[in-house]
Enzyme design. Structure first.
Site, PDB file in Angstrom:
ATOM      1  N   TRP A 296      40.398  43.752  48.857  1.00 54.09           N
ATOM      2  CA  TRP A 296      40.416  43.908  47.393  1.00 54.09           C
ATOM      3  C   TRP A 296      39.082  44.392  46.827  1.00 54.09           C
ATOM      4  CZ3 TRP A 296      43.580  40.011  44.035  1.00 54.09           C
ATOM      5  CH2 TRP A 296      44.901  39.960  44.495  1.00 54.09           C
ATOM      6  N   ALA A 297      38.076  44.507  47.679  1.00 49.50           N
ATOM      7  CA  ALA A 297      36.744  44.873  47.166  1.00 49.50           C
ATOM      8  C   ALA A 297      36.807  46.249  46.520  1.00 49.50           C
ATOM      9  CB  ALA A 297      35.716  44.837  48.282  1.00 49.50           C
ATOM     10  N   GLN A 298      36.100  46.388  45.429  1.00 52.65           N
ATOM     11  CA  GLN A 298      36.174  47.640  44.671  1.00 52.65           C
ATOM     12  C   GLN A 298      34.867  48.431  44.719  1.00 52.65           C
ATOM     13  OE1 GLN A 298      37.401  46.888  40.631  1.00 52.65           O
ATOM     14  NE2 GLN A 298      39.486  46.316  41.209  1.00 52.65           N
TER      15      GLN A 298
ATOM     16  N   ASP B 250      39.925  27.227  52.821  1.00 53.78           N
ATOM     17  CA  ASP B 250      40.390  26.548  54.047  1.00 53.78           C
ATOM     18  C   ASP B 250      39.263  26.340  55.065  1.00 53.78           C
ATOM     19  OD1 ASP B 250      42.818  26.869  52.845  1.00 53.78           O
ATOM     20  OD2 ASP B 250      43.614  28.291  54.306  1.00 53.78           O
TER      21      ASP B 250
ATOM     22  N   ARG C 105      25.004  39.128  37.283  1.00 54.32           N
ATOM     23  CA  ARG C 105      26.298  38.613  36.816  1.00 54.32           C
ATOM     24  C   ARG C 105      26.257  37.295  36.074  1.00 54.32           C
ATOM     25  NH1 ARG C 105      29.972  40.102  41.892  1.00 54.32           N
ATOM     26  NH2 ARG C 105      29.824  42.302  41.393  1.00 54.32           N
TER      27      ARG C 105
ATOM     28  N   SER D 234      40.810  37.591  58.953  1.00 49.98           N
ATOM     29  CA  SER D 234      40.836  39.021  59.266  1.00 49.98           C
ATOM     30  C   SER D 234      40.206  39.873  58.160  1.00 49.98           C
ATOM     31  CB  SER D 234      42.278  39.469  59.523  1.00 49.98           C
ATOM     32  OG  SER D 234      43.066  39.258  58.357  1.00 49.98           O
TER      33      SER D 234
ATOM     34  N   ARG E 248      24.850  35.652  43.644  1.00 48.92           N
ATOM     35  CA  ARG E 248      24.836  36.810  44.561  1.00 48.92           C
ATOM     36  C   ARG E 248      24.604  38.123  43.818  1.00 48.92           C
ATOM     37  NH1 ARG E 248      29.251  40.388  46.392  1.00 48.92           N
ATOM     38  NH2 ARG E 248      30.428  39.323  44.777  1.00 48.92           N
TER      39      ARG E 248
ATOM     40  N   HIS F 147      34.931  34.352  40.974  1.00 45.41           N
ATOM     41  CA  HIS F 147      34.918  35.540  41.828  1.00 45.41           C
ATOM     42  C   HIS F 147      34.372  35.278  43.224  1.00 45.41           C
ATOM     43  CE1 HIS F 147      34.697  39.822  42.691  1.00 45.41           C
ATOM     44  NE2 HIS F 147      33.401  39.754  42.907  1.00 45.41           N
TER      45      HIS F 147
ATOM     46  N   HIS G  84      32.822  36.644  37.774  1.00 44.97           N
ATOM     47  CA  HIS G  84      32.649  38.080  37.529  1.00 44.97           C
ATOM     48  C   HIS G  84      32.876  38.320  36.040  1.00 44.97           C
ATOM     49  CE1 HIS G  84      32.973  42.395  37.748  1.00 44.97           C
ATOM     50  NE2 HIS G  84      32.720  42.374  39.045  1.00 44.97           N
TER      51      HIS G  84
ATOM     52  N   ALA H  70      34.192  40.117  57.946  1.00 42.07           N
ATOM     53  CA  ALA H  70      33.394  39.323  58.875  1.00 42.07           C
ATOM     54  C   ALA H  70      34.167  39.099  60.187  1.00 42.07           C
ATOM     55  CB  ALA H  70      33.017  37.991  58.235  1.00 42.07           C
TER      56      ALA H  70
ATOM     57  N   GLU I 105      31.910  35.161  53.615  1.00 41.60           N
ATOM     58  CA  GLU I 105      31.809  34.402  52.357  1.00 41.60           C
ATOM     59  C   GLU I 105      31.850  32.894  52.569  1.00 41.60           C
ATOM     60  OE1 GLU I 105      34.163  36.028  49.194  1.00 41.60           O
ATOM     61  OE2 GLU I 105      33.953  34.245  47.952  1.00 41.60           O
TER      62      GLU I 105
ATOM     63  N   GLU J 241      25.146  48.951  40.472  1.00 39.46           N
ATOM     64  CA  GLU J 241      25.831  47.801  39.872  1.00 39.46           C
ATOM     65  C   GLU J 241      24.794  46.863  39.268  1.00 39.46           C
ATOM     66  OE1 GLU J 241      28.693  46.026  42.587  1.00 39.46           O
ATOM     67  OE2 GLU J 241      29.449  47.996  43.091  1.00 39.46           O
TER      68      GLU J 241
HETATM   69  P1  FAD Z   1      37.894  37.676  53.495  1.00 37.57           P
HETATM   70  O1  FAD Z   1      37.823  39.132  53.405  1.00 37.57           O
HETATM   71  O2  FAD Z   1      38.342  36.948  52.288  1.00 37.57           O
HETATM   72  O3  FAD Z   1      38.870  37.312  54.703  1.00 37.57           O
HETATM   73  C1  FAD Z   1      39.233  35.984  54.941  1.00 37.57           C
HETATM   74  C2  FAD Z   1      40.412  35.969  55.875  1.00 37.57           C
HETATM   75  O4  FAD Z   1      40.655  34.648  56.344  1.00 37.57           O
HETATM   76  C3  FAD Z   1      41.700  36.435  55.242  1.00 37.57           C
HETATM   77  O5  FAD Z   1      42.337  37.273  56.165  1.00 37.57           O
HETATM   78  C4  FAD Z   1      42.499  35.155  55.071  1.00 37.57           C
HETATM   79  O6  FAD Z   1      43.887  35.328  55.079  1.00 37.57           O
HETATM   80  C5  FAD Z   1      42.048  34.395  56.300  1.00 37.57           C
HETATM   81  N1  FAD Z   1      42.229  32.940  56.210  1.00 37.57           N
HETATM   82  C6  FAD Z   1      41.822  32.110  55.224  1.00 37.57           C
HETATM   83  N2  FAD Z   1      42.167  30.851  55.527  1.00 37.57           N
HETATM   84  C7  FAD Z   1      42.784  30.875  56.730  1.00 37.57           C
HETATM   85  C8  FAD Z   1      43.392  29.887  57.559  1.00 37.57           C
HETATM   86  N3  FAD Z   1      43.441  28.592  57.216  1.00 37.57           N
HETATM   87  N4  FAD Z   1      43.937  30.271  58.737  1.00 37.57           N
HETATM   88  C9  FAD Z   1      43.938  31.581  59.105  1.00 37.57           C
HETATM   89  N5  FAD Z   1      43.400  32.561  58.337  1.00 37.57           N
HETATM   90  C10 FAD Z   1      42.830  32.205  57.177  1.00 37.57           C
HETATM   91  N6  FAD Z   1      31.881  42.320  47.729  1.00 37.57           N
HETATM   92  C11 FAD Z   1      31.092  43.394  47.921  1.00 37.57           C
HETATM   93  O7  FAD Z   1      30.128  43.323  48.670  1.00 37.57           O
HETATM   94  N7  FAD Z   1      31.393  44.570  47.290  1.00 37.57           N
HETATM   95  C12 FAD Z   1      32.457  44.714  46.448  1.00 37.57           C
HETATM   96  O8  FAD Z   1      32.699  45.780  45.915  1.00 37.57           O
HETATM   97  C13 FAD Z   1      33.281  43.583  46.224  1.00 37.57           C
HETATM   98  N8  FAD Z   1      34.341  43.654  45.387  1.00 37.57           N
HETATM   99  C14 FAD Z   1      35.180  42.584  45.278  1.00 37.57           C
HETATM  100  C15 FAD Z   1      36.329  42.693  44.496  1.00 37.57           C
HETATM  101  C16 FAD Z   1      37.235  41.653  44.427  1.00 37.57           C
HETATM  102  C17 FAD Z   1      38.474  41.785  43.591  1.00 37.57           C
HETATM  103  C18 FAD Z   1      36.981  40.462  45.152  1.00 37.57           C
HETATM  104  C19 FAD Z   1      37.945  39.334  45.099  1.00 37.57           C
HETATM  105  C20 FAD Z   1      35.826  40.337  45.916  1.00 37.57           C
HETATM  106  C21 FAD Z   1      34.914  41.391  45.978  1.00 37.57           C
HETATM  107  N9  FAD Z   1      33.756  41.301  46.754  1.00 37.57           N
HETATM  108  C22 FAD Z   1      32.957  42.393  46.917  1.00 37.57           C
HETATM  109  C23 FAD Z   1      33.497  40.126  47.580  1.00 37.57           C
HETATM  110  C24 FAD Z   1      33.922  40.445  49.010  1.00 37.57           C
HETATM  111  O9  FAD Z   1      35.120  41.188  48.986  1.00 37.57           O
HETATM  112  C25 FAD Z   1      34.128  39.219  49.851  1.00 37.57           C
HETATM  113  O10 FAD Z   1      33.087  38.312  49.666  1.00 37.57           O
HETATM  114  C26 FAD Z   1      34.196  39.581  51.327  1.00 37.57           C
HETATM  115  O11 FAD Z   1      35.147  40.586  51.515  1.00 37.57           O
HETATM  116  C27 FAD Z   1      34.517  38.361  52.158  1.00 37.57           C
HETATM  117  O12 FAD Z   1      34.796  38.778  53.459  1.00 37.57           O
HETATM  118  P2  FAD Z   1      35.191  37.707  54.541  1.00 37.57           P
HETATM  119  O13 FAD Z   1      35.469  38.436  55.796  1.00 37.57           O
HETATM  120  O14 FAD Z   1      34.181  36.628  54.557  1.00 37.57           O
HETATM  121  O15 FAD Z   1      36.523  37.026  53.952  1.00 37.57           O
HETATM  122  C1  SIN Z   2      32.814  44.845  41.734  1.00 37.79           C
HETATM  123  O1  SIN Z   2      33.256  45.913  42.146  1.00 37.79           O
HETATM  124  O2  SIN Z   2      32.468  44.646  40.571  1.00 37.79           O
HETATM  125  C2  SIN Z   2      32.676  43.715  42.687  1.00 37.79           C
HETATM  126  C3  SIN Z   2      31.432  43.875  43.449  1.00 37.79           C
HETATM  127  C4  SIN Z   2      31.051  42.599  44.115  1.00 37.79           C
HETATM  128  O3  SIN Z   2      31.619  41.558  43.858  1.00 37.79           O
HETATM  129  O4  SIN Z   2      30.123  42.653  44.916  1.00 37.79           O
END
Ligand code: FAD
Ligand code: SIN
Length: 557
Positions: free
Chosen positions: A60-62, A238, A310, A28, A405, A370, A259, A31, A394, A136
């Site tokens: 958690w993205a900032q 996972d 980075r 959730s 990245r 990160h 990071h 993506a 991701e 950035e």
């Molecule tokens: P996620 O947002 O991680 O969602 C994955 C989901 O899958 C979660 O809900 C999880 O609970 C669920 N899941 C996992 N395993 C299972 C399972 N077995 N069964 C059911 N559900 C499951 N990127 C940027 O572009 N800009 C930013 O500013 C930025 N800042 C960041 C700051 C931090 C602190 C972090 C950690 C990352 C940051 N990133 C940033 C990276 C970015 O947030 C992630 O790469 C991106 O949000 C990934 O999105 P996603 O939908 O692929 O996965």
């Molecule tokens: C950050 O805010 O520094 C994270 C940005 C990112 O991972 O893309």
């Protein structure tokens, strides 16, 4: 986007009968939810997430989301071509240029879509018709849209609310996907296609069969393979491990992005230590990295100094820490003055809660794991090598990130690939097209609860795995250390098998199993790359080599 995007909206009745969902989305984050909201126009969507809806890296993205907006809204000097060039440069020769161009070209469409779903990006102080654009590391122009320093929370909340209000979407929290079900696993030899997933309902302990002819894995990354990570607890690899077990190809797992600036909090040591991220956007607004003597040491490594990509900055910090013996370096935010608290209120408040006032003294920082730059191999529509199985966000490797990245390209990729995956699925399986009948899927047989002494062993194994990765597979590697890690992981793998087949499944056992699989893919990939490039740096092969201008692809069979 080609004209396949212009699909007719069908009658949103279940396309394939009511016993299964038309689309099963695992995860959730940006993506999974972007996909679900769009797919719900065509059929029934079940979204499962292992914790709560807002537990994700996305939330958690900032820093923000990168996009080149239409002329008039973007900075005058910016172009898609420049964003492409910055991404290719950060990716250290390993990006798929087509992926980079395709994804970046859809940036403005992504912003329009997120805004339509309720995301409120910050506006320019002087011109409220325009968005405020940040910068950035590795970006040559200001092109990062943000919502102060909690952009991810803003995006995630708007997506969850939009999805909640859609009658065709079922949102199931506390549903942990254990494994994908494929015809291959059931012994059908004529074809390999996905049929659904085994899912543990964590509250009741029941394992359900959730059927769907199209499964979208959007489970995010694997930061928890390391002891120190910016990632939330849910990032245990996972989806990657599930796709691997289902026979999908996996690429470039050696490229784990560290990071550069996580708050160094000596009070929080041991396995429970948290690394709180101090966004790269802080450096984008003028903060600089210094050592104990106040020297801007990153300038000695790259002309772009604290705003270099980075991998370069993280390595410069690692070198500085080893050179000086200091436990951390410092982020000096004094160039921002009072604007720091206005632009980065969440970071400021959190640091205060940790007992640190950034306005008074530089912030102690260290690098931490990160982002997973590699992942499940997909085309530019999220399609994996297993029929009906899509991976987006991701967890996937589209080729956008190469060996490292570019900041803020990830939220963008998650949304773009969600849109493109749906387009492709609707082209291949348009409404009314019959899908083959699924063979009988056996129900799950549960074991007995693990005895208390075994529970302790499970926690020890978790700890050992994350320490092994931290100590042996970190920013600077050697073959010797990688081989030691590989040896330890093989032992852990054997133990995990006993836990997995011996006892009632719990999230801890499942996550450990996936972490070991993911860590092994990282180490195996790292051992294959006999050069240094991007986020993979080894003392044994310190130079980049043209003969390694290719992805590291691993296949199970
Ligand atoms: P996620 O947002 O991680 O969602 C994955 C989901 O899958 C979660 O809900 C999880 O609970 C669920 N899941 C996992 N395993 C299972 C399972 N077995 N069964 C059911 N559900 C499951 N990127 C940027 O572009 N800009 C930013 O500013 C930025 N800042 C960041 C700051 C931090 C602190 C972090 C950690 C990352 C940051 N990133 C940033 C990276 C970015 O947030 C992630 O790469 C991106 O949000 C990934 O999105 P996603 O939908 O692929 O996965
Ligand atoms: C950050 O805010 O520094 C994270 C940005 C990112 O991972 O893309």
């Amino acid at each position: 986007m080609d004209d396949r995007n212009a699909l007719p909206i069908s009658n949103p009745q279940p396309l394939y009968g009511s016993s299964m969902s038309d689309f099963l989305v695992i995860g959730s984050g940006v993506a999974g939810l972007s996909f679900a909201i769009k797919a719900a126009e065509y059929g029934t969507v079940t979204v499962i997430t292992k914790g709560k809806l807002l537990e994700s890296n996305t939330a958690w993205a900032q820093g923000g989301i990168s996009a080149v907006l239409p002329p008039g809204l973007r900075d005058p000097g910016d172009t898609c071509e420049k964003h492409v060039a910055d991404t290719l440069d950060a990716g250290a020769g390993l990006c798929n240029e087509e992926a980079v161009r395709v994804i970046i070209a859809e940036g403005a469409e992504t912003i329009d879509e997120l805004v339509a779903w309720g995301t409120d990006f910050d506006k320019d102080h002087d011109d409220p018709e325009r968005y405020s654009l940040g910068k950035e590391g590795g970006h040559s122009e200001r092109r990062i849209l943000h919502a102060k320093d909690t952009t991810g929370k803003e995006i995630a909340t708007s997506l969850v609310e939009t999805a909640r209000n859609h009658a065709n979407i079922a949102l199931l929290e506390d549903h942990y996907a254990i494994d994908l079900i494929t015809t291959g696993k059931l012994g059908v030899v004529t074809e390999d296609r996905v049929l659904g997933a085994y899912v543990l309902e964590t509250q009741s302990g029941e394992v359900k069969v959730m059927k769907s002819p199209r499964v979208i894995v959007a489970t995010g990354g694997c930061g928890k393979t390391y002891l120190y990570t910016t990632n939330p607890d849910s990032s245990t690899g996972d989806g990657l491990a599930m796709c691997w077990r289902a026979g999908a190809s996996i690429a470039n797992m050696e490229f784990v992005q560290f990071h550069p600036t996580c708050f160094y909090n000596p009070a929080a040591t041991g396995p429970e230590a948290r690394s709180f991220l101090v966004s790269e956007a802080v450096r984008g607004e003028g903060a600089v990295l210094v050592n104990e003597d106040g020297h801007e040491f990153v300038n000695d490594h790259d002309l772009r100094g604290s705003l270099a990509p980075r991998d370069i900055v993280a390595r410069a910090i690692d070198t500085e820490i080893k050179r000086t013996g200091a436990p951390c370096v410092f982020l000096d935010i004094s160039p921002l003055g009072e604007t720091f608290t206005e632009r980065f209120p969440f970071i400021h408040e959190t640091l205060l809660a940790f007992g640190h006032n950034a306005l008074e003294k530089p912030i102690p920082v260290v690098p931490a794991a990160h982002y997973q730059c590699g992942g499940v191999v997909t085309d530019l529509f999220g399609k994996t090598t297993v029929r009906g199985l899509y991976a987006i966000g991701e967890v996937a490797s589209t080729g956008l990130h190469g060996a490292n990245r570019l900041a803020s390209n990830s939220l963008l990729e998650g949304n773009v690939l969600a849109r493109r995956a749906l387009t492709e699925i609707m082209r291949l399986y348009p409404p009314g097209k019959e899908v083959p009948t699924a063979p009988e899927i056996p129900s799950w047989e549960s074991g007995n609860a693990a005895p208390p002494d075994e529970l302790v062993n499970i926690y020890h194994a978790w700890d050992e795995l994350r320490r092994t990765m931290q100590d042996y597979v970190s920013i600077v590697r050697t073959d010797n250390r990688l081989r030691r890690a590989s040896y330890r992981l093989r032992n852990l793998h054997r133990e995990v098998k006993e836990f997995y087949w011996g006892y009632t499944l719990t999230p801890d056992i499942l996550e450990l199993r996936n972490l070991v699989a993911t860590a092994s893919l990282i180490v195996d990939s790292a051992l294959l790359r006999k050069e240094s490039r991007g986020s993979h740096h080894t003392l044994d092969y310190p130079k980049r080599e043209a003969r390694f201008d290719q992805d590291t692809v691993l296949r199970k069979f």
